[in-house]
Design a protein around this motif. Sequence first.
Motif, PDB file in Angstrom:
ATOM      1  N   LEU A   1       0.888  -1.558   0.336  1.00 16.97           N
ATOM      2  CA  LEU A   1      -0.239  -0.700   0.328  1.00 16.97           C
ATOM      3  C   LEU A   1       0.959   0.981  -0.179  1.00 16.97           C
ATOM      4  CD1 LEU A   1      -2.847   1.220   0.258  1.00 16.97           C
ATOM      5  CD2 LEU A   1      -2.718   1.094   2.935  1.00 16.97           C
ATOM      6  N   PHE A   2       2.326   1.039   0.927  1.00 14.52           N
ATOM      7  CA  PHE A   2       2.751   2.219   1.095  1.00 14.52           C
ATOM      8  C   PHE A   2       3.213   2.083  -0.338  1.00 14.52           C
ATOM      9  CE2 PHE A   2       6.160   4.804   2.887  1.00 14.52           C
ATOM     10  CZ  PHE A   2       5.513   5.663   3.638  1.00 14.52           C
ATOM     11  N   THR A   3       3.859   1.668  -1.021  1.00 12.95           N
ATOM     12  CA  THR A   3       4.813   1.728  -2.254  1.00 12.95           C
ATOM     13  C   THR A   3       3.781   2.631  -3.297  1.00 12.95           C
ATOM     14  OG1 THR A   3       6.320  -0.420  -1.676  1.00 12.95           O
ATOM     15  CG2 THR A   3       5.089   0.113  -4.385  1.00 12.95           C
ATOM     16  N   GLY A   4       2.490   2.614  -3.417  1.00 15.54           N
ATOM     17  CA  GLY A   4       1.782   3.179  -4.226  1.00 15.54           C
ATOM     18  C   GLY A   4       1.649   4.471  -3.900  1.00 15.54           C
ATOM     19  N   LEU A   5       1.368   4.707  -2.803  1.00 14.33           N
ATOM     20  CA  LEU A   5       1.103   5.506  -1.715  1.00 14.33           C
ATOM     21  C   LEU A   5       3.017   6.929  -1.910  1.00 14.33           C
ATOM     22  CD1 LEU A   5      -0.037   5.461   1.143  1.00 14.33           C
ATOM     23  CD2 LEU A   5      -1.610   6.972  -0.414  1.00 14.33           C
ATOM     24  N   LEU A   6       3.916   6.163  -2.411  1.00  8.39           N
ATOM     25  CA  LEU A   6       4.925   6.841  -3.137  1.00  8.39           C
ATOM     26  C   LEU A   6       4.898   7.454  -3.931  1.00  8.39           C
ATOM     27  CD1 LEU A   6       7.839   4.765  -2.060  1.00  8.39           C
ATOM     28  CD2 LEU A   6       7.323   6.661  -0.671  1.00  8.39           C
ATOM     29  N   VAL A   7       3.982   7.180  -5.156  1.00 13.17           N
ATOM     30  CA  VAL A   7       4.031   7.382  -6.336  1.00 13.17           C
ATOM     31  C   VAL A   7       2.756   8.873  -6.057  1.00 13.17           C
ATOM     32  CG1 VAL A   7       3.296   6.871  -9.178  1.00 13.17           C
ATOM     33  CG2 VAL A   7       4.307   5.745  -7.578  1.00 13.17           C
ATOM     34  N   PHE A   8       1.756   8.186  -5.973  1.00 20.35           N
ATOM     35  CA  PHE A   8       0.402   9.277  -5.742  1.00 20.35           C
ATOM     36  C   PHE A   8       0.699  10.530  -4.725  1.00 20.35           C
ATOM     37  CE2 PHE A   8      -3.288  11.409  -4.358  1.00 20.35           C
ATOM     38  CZ  PHE A   8      -3.680  11.045  -5.529  1.00 20.35           C
ATOM     39  N   ASN A   9       1.786  10.476  -3.942  1.00 18.94           N
ATOM     40  CA  ASN A   9       2.202  11.263  -2.832  1.00 18.94           C
ATOM     41  C   ASN A   9       3.137  12.680  -3.986  1.00 18.94           C
ATOM     42  OD1 ASN A   9       0.391  10.447  -0.914  1.00 18.94           O
ATOM     43  ND2 ASN A   9       2.070  10.159   0.080  1.00 18.94           N
ATOM     44  N   LEU A  10       4.130  11.444  -4.547  1.00 14.78           N
ATOM     45  CA  LEU A  10       4.619  12.653  -5.798  1.00 14.78           C
ATOM     46  C   LEU A  10       3.925  13.802  -6.306  1.00 14.78           C
ATOM     47  CD1 LEU A  10       8.397  12.798  -6.565  1.00 14.78           C
ATOM     48  CD2 LEU A  10       6.869  12.797  -7.894  1.00 14.78           C
ATOM     49  N   PHE A  11       2.795  13.110  -6.800  1.00  8.28           N
ATOM     50  CA  PHE A  11       2.457  13.526  -8.356  1.00  8.28           C
ATOM     51  C   PHE A  11       1.332  15.007  -7.126  1.00  8.28           C
ATOM     52  CE2 PHE A  11      -1.859  13.259 -10.093  1.00  8.28           C
ATOM     53  CZ  PHE A  11      -1.030  13.917 -11.455  1.00  8.28           C
ATOM     54  N   SER A  12       0.078  14.317  -6.060  1.00  8.13           N
ATOM     55  CA  SER A  12      -0.722  15.198  -6.100  1.00  8.13           C
ATOM     56  C   SER A  12      -0.073  16.413  -5.002  1.00  8.13           C
ATOM     57  CB  SER A  12      -1.945  14.635  -4.921  1.00  8.13           C
ATOM     58  OG  SER A  12      -0.792  14.130  -3.588  1.00  8.13           O
ATOM     59  N   GLU A  13       1.398  15.725  -4.636  1.00 11.23           N
ATOM     60  CA  GLU A  13       1.910  17.418  -3.533  1.00 11.23           C
ATOM     61  C   GLU A  13       2.369  18.513  -4.848  1.00 11.23           C
ATOM     62  OE1 GLU A  13       5.813  18.565  -1.149  1.00 11.23           O
ATOM     63  OE2 GLU A  13       4.982  16.427  -1.104  1.00 11.23           O
ATOM     64  N   VAL A  14       2.433  17.762  -6.151  1.00 11.93           N
ATOM     65  CA  VAL A  14       2.884  19.005  -6.805  1.00 11.93           C
ATOM     66  C   VAL A  14       2.176  19.891  -7.387  1.00 11.93           C
ATOM     67  CG1 VAL A  14       4.014  19.020  -9.605  1.00 11.93           C
ATOM     68  CG2 VAL A  14       5.380  18.130  -7.161  1.00 11.93           C
ATOM     69  N   ILE A  15       0.578  18.985  -7.891  1.00  9.64           N
ATOM     70  CA  ILE A  15      -0.272  19.460  -9.200  1.00  9.64           C
ATOM     71  C   ILE A  15      -1.101  20.345  -7.664  1.00  9.64           C
ATOM     72  CG2 ILE A  15      -2.118  18.054  -9.837  1.00  9.64           C
ATOM     73  CD1 ILE A  15       0.365  17.653 -11.735  1.00  9.64           C
ATOM     74  N   ASN A  16      -1.677  20.399  -7.068  1.00 15.99           N
ATOM     75  CA  ASN A  16      -2.079  20.448  -5.769  1.00 15.99           C
ATOM     76  C   ASN A  16      -1.352  21.534  -5.573  1.00 15.99           C
ATOM     77  OD1 ASN A  16      -4.276  18.771  -5.525  1.00 15.99           O
ATOM     78  ND2 ASN A  16      -3.088  18.109  -3.932  1.00 15.99           N
ATOM     79  N   GLN A  17      -0.435  21.927  -5.171  1.00 18.77           N
ATOM     80  CA  GLN A  17       0.366  23.642  -5.634  1.00 18.77           C
ATOM     81  C   GLN A  17       0.344  24.058  -6.812  1.00 18.77           C
ATOM     82  OE1 GLN A  17       4.429  23.901  -3.732  1.00 18.77           O
ATOM     83  NE2 GLN A  17       4.425  21.337  -3.129  1.00 18.77           N
TER      84      GLN A  17
END
Length: 262
Positions: free
Chosen positions: A71-87
Motif C-alpha cells: 500500500l505504501f509503495t503506491g502512496l509514494l507515487v501518488f503523494n509525489l504527483f498530488s503534492e506538485v499538482i495541488n501546488q
Amino acid sequence: MVTSVYKNRNLILNLIKREVMGRYRGSAMGLLWSFFNPVFMLAIYTFVFSVVFKSRWVGGSDSKVEFALVLFTGLLVFNLFSEVINQAPNLIFNNANYVKKVIFPLEILPVVALGAAAFHMSVSLVVWLLFYIIFFSVPDWTALQLPLVLIPLMLMTLGLAWLLASLGVYLRDVGQIIGVITMTLMFLSPIFYSVAALPVEYQGLMQLNPLTYIVEETRNVMIWHKTINWSLWAIWTSLSALISWLGFAWFQKTRKGFADVI
C-alpha cells in the motif's frame, strides 16, 4: 525546456533547499518531521486496512506488514504527483514578487515544486526500505530500476504543473477543481487495491489512468521482483515527454500576461 533547467540548475537547487527548510522552519524537530510523518502514516494504514478492514492483497500473503508496504509503495507515487499538482495552480500567485522581475526564470517554479516533492518521496522511500529490511530482507536487485520507473511520472507531473501554473493565474477556480480531481484519482488508482481485484470489464478502463502503469510498475520492481516492461515504459515515457514539452510551451506562451493579471 532542458536548456532552461540546466542553465538555472544552481538556482533551482537553492530554491528547493529553501522550500524544504521553510516547511519545517520554527518547529522543534525540524527536518525530522519529514521522517516521522511517513512512519506514522505507514502505521496508520497498516492498522486501518489490515486490522480493521482485514484487507489482503491479491497475489500476496496474509502478512499485515507486506500489505502495508504494498500500500505504501503506491502512496509514494501518488503523494509525489498530488503534492506538485495541488501546488501548481497557486505557484505564480505565491511567488508574485518574482513575476515582475524580468530576469527571473518563472518556468523553474514547477521544477522547484517537483524537486521538493521528490525530496519528501526520498525520505518516505528510506522509511519503506527500513521496514522492508527489518521484516523481510534486503530488496531484490530489481528495486534498483525504480529511478527509471519514475521518469515518466516526473515528466508527466512537470508538464501538468506548467499547464496548471499558467491556468491558475487566469482561472482562480482551477485550484479548487484540481483538489477534487486529485482526490478522485487517489481512489481510481490501484493504490488501496490491485487491478486484478476489479471485475474484468473495469480493468481495461483502469489502464487509461496514467498513474496505473507507474503504480503497478513501481510495485513490480520493489515488491514482486519483476523487471520493467520496456515496451510499455518506452510508450509512457514518450507520452510523458510530450506532455512535459506541451506544458512548458503553453507556460512560455502565456507568461507574458502574468504581470497584468497579478
